[in-house]
Design an enzyme around this catalytic site. Structure first.
Site, PDB file in Angstrom:
ATOM      1  N   HIS A 136       0.816  -1.227   0.000  1.00 10.83           N
ATOM      2  CA  HIS A 136       0.000   0.000   0.000  1.00 10.83           C
ATOM      3  C   HIS A 136       0.846   1.272   0.000  1.00 10.83           C
ATOM      4  O   HIS A 136       0.302   2.369   0.095  1.00 10.83           O
ATOM      5  CB  HIS A 136      -0.930   0.025   1.218  1.00 10.83           C
ATOM      6  CG  HIS A 136      -1.867  -1.138   1.289  1.00 10.83           C
ATOM      7  ND1 HIS A 136      -2.680  -1.507   0.247  1.00 10.83           N
ATOM      8  CD2 HIS A 136      -2.097  -2.038   2.287  1.00 10.83           C
ATOM      9  CE1 HIS A 136      -3.384  -2.587   0.589  1.00 10.83           C
ATOM     10  NE2 HIS A 136      -3.037  -2.922   1.814  1.00 10.83           N
ATOM     11  N   ASP A 173      -3.038 -10.926  -1.393  1.00 11.56           N
ATOM     12  CA  ASP A 173      -3.455 -10.354  -0.115  1.00 11.56           C
ATOM     13  C   ASP A 173      -4.948 -10.010  -0.189  1.00 11.56           C
ATOM     14  O   ASP A 173      -5.477  -9.771  -1.274  1.00 11.56           O
ATOM     15  CB  ASP A 173      -2.628  -9.079   0.133  1.00 11.56           C
ATOM     16  CG  ASP A 173      -2.807  -8.501   1.523  1.00 11.56           C
ATOM     17  OD1 ASP A 173      -1.981  -8.814   2.391  1.00 11.56           O
ATOM     18  OD2 ASP A 173      -3.785  -7.745   1.736  1.00 11.56           O
ATOM     19  N   HIS A 175      -6.325  -7.343   0.585  1.00 15.83           N
ATOM     20  CA  HIS A 175      -6.484  -5.961   0.122  1.00 15.83           C
ATOM     21  C   HIS A 175      -5.824  -5.768  -1.245  1.00 15.83           C
ATOM     22  O   HIS A 175      -4.785  -6.359  -1.519  1.00 15.83           O
ATOM     23  CB  HIS A 175      -5.840  -4.999   1.126  1.00 15.83           C
ATOM     24  CG  HIS A 175      -6.372  -5.149   2.524  1.00 15.83           C
ATOM     25  ND1 HIS A 175      -5.766  -5.982   3.454  1.00 15.83           N
ATOM     26  CD2 HIS A 175      -7.450  -4.609   3.139  1.00 15.83           C
ATOM     27  CE1 HIS A 175      -6.461  -5.935   4.593  1.00 15.83           C
ATOM     28  NE2 HIS A 175      -7.484  -5.112   4.428  1.00 15.83           N
ATOM     29  N   ASP A 249      -4.377 -12.659   5.049  1.00 16.26           N
ATOM     30  CA  ASP A 249      -5.591 -12.033   5.591  1.00 16.26           C
ATOM     31  C   ASP A 249      -6.913 -12.510   4.976  1.00 16.26           C
ATOM     32  O   ASP A 249      -7.966 -12.243   5.558  1.00 16.26           O
ATOM     33  CB  ASP A 249      -5.500 -10.488   5.663  1.00 16.26           C
ATOM     34  CG  ASP A 249      -4.775  -9.838   4.519  1.00 16.26           C
ATOM     35  OD1 ASP A 249      -4.517 -10.522   3.518  1.00 16.26           O
ATOM     36  OD2 ASP A 249      -4.477  -8.623   4.622  1.00 16.26           O
TER      37      ASP A 249
HETATM   38 ZN    ZN Z   1      -3.898  -7.057   3.505  1.00 23.71          ZN
END
Ligand code: ZN
Length: 324
Positions: A136, A173, A175, A249
């Site tokens: 990120h 992931d 996200h 996650d």
């Molecule tokens: Zn994540």
């Protein structure tokens, strides 16, 4: 053969642990997975499991991806408070034994670890850094717990050394890999592929070269969509190296409240990692794995299997009929 081509393929160092309590931080975070995984593998398999200690990434390497103004801001405590999204009750300077900005030193070490894993993978075919995956982080800002984009830096560093040209990022992931999508937006030599939850953070997604957003209601199709995505990505781009962000996650035991949209069982998470490793191994494409997200006390179970499987595929340990 104790290690592939005489070289360990695992990279780790104690400061990877992010001992956030020492910084006065009280928050669920991706801690200790590398230490747990490496400790268990060494205990179970003995001396054949070795690891390499990385060096810190240099400022010059950070500047291959990040803007000079942003790199300068990383020396300030407030910048890290923002990156870690610390609310007042989650951070107390009084209880800290280390200044929060020292976390930068540990992050630079993990970034050096990703650089090292990429270089080992290019030599031996497979490698993992037992941390990293800060996807990120943008060129000019840090978001979502990610201050330095280790994956982007490792790719640019390997390209600058002439070790590789065309690289695919496979990001599984929970996200979206928004930082990587942004950094490599206009770069035809790096293909970004992200499979992530369509729901939840980040609300505003970036555009990767290939995005597969999964709705909570269709999460039973998780593995099928990954398989389809891998085939599609390979039909569009032929990489000389893959960097795999094996975030844990999407695992049902991940403790991050925001990742509740996708909750896959352990067996499926393990199949996912085997699938990715096998997919590229069977095509003779080197793969470097990093951990990326995964929160709470149980997510190591996913990474443990992925690293174990990688050691099997590298011929470092014999293929086991049953793994823990
Ligand atoms: Zn994540």
């Amino acid at each position: 053969m104790s290690q592939r081509d005489g070289q360990p393929i695992l990279v780790w160092s104690a400061p990877y642990k992010f001992e956030l309590k020492a910084f006065g931080v009280n928050k669920v975070f991706a801690e200790d997975r590398g230490e747990v995984v490496l400790g268990k593998l060494k205990k179970e398999l003995g001396e054949i499991v070795q690891h390499i200690e990385p060096r810190q990434a240099t400022k010059e390497e950070l500047l291959m991806v990040h803007t000079p103004a942003y790199v300068e801001s990383l020396d300030k405590t407030e910048t890290w408070q923002e990156i870690l999204e610390l609310k007042d009750h989650e951070f107390s300077r009084e209880s800290a034994t280390r200044d929060l900005k020292e976390i930068y030193e540990d992050v630079k070490l993990q970034t050096g670890g990703t650089i090292k894993a990429v270089e080992i993978a290019l030599k031996t075919g497979l490698a993992a850094s037992l941390g990293g995956g800060f996807h990120h982080a943008y060129a000019e800002k840090g978001t979502g717990f990610c201050g330095v984009n280790d994956v982007a830096i490792a790719i640019r560093s390997a390209q600058a050394k002439g070790l590789v040209k065309k690289v695919m990022i496979v990001d599984l992931d929970f996200h979206q890999g928004d930082g990587n999508a942004s950094v490599f937006q206009k770069d035809a030599d790096v293909f970004t592929f992200s499979v992530h939850s369509e729901e939840g953070w980040p609300e505003e997604k970036e555009t990767s070269d290939l995005d597969i957003g999964i709705l909570s209601a269709e999460q039973h199709l998780y593995l099928d969509k990954i398989k389809e995505g891998l085939e599609l990505a390979m039909s569009r781009f032929q990489p000389e190296l893959v960097v795999y962000l094996a975030g844990s996650d999407p695992y049902e035991k991940c403790a991050l409240p925001g990742s509740h949209f996708i909750k896959r069982p352990l067996a499926e998470m393990r199949k996912r990692d085997e699938l990715v490793i096998d997919f590229f191994q069977s095509r003779n494409i080197p793969l470097a794995m990093v951990f990326s997200g995964g929160y709470g006390r149980d997510v190591w179970e996913v990474h443990y299997h992925a690293v174990h499987y990688m050691l099997e595929k590298a011929g470092i340990i014999k293929e086991a009929a049953v793994t823990a």
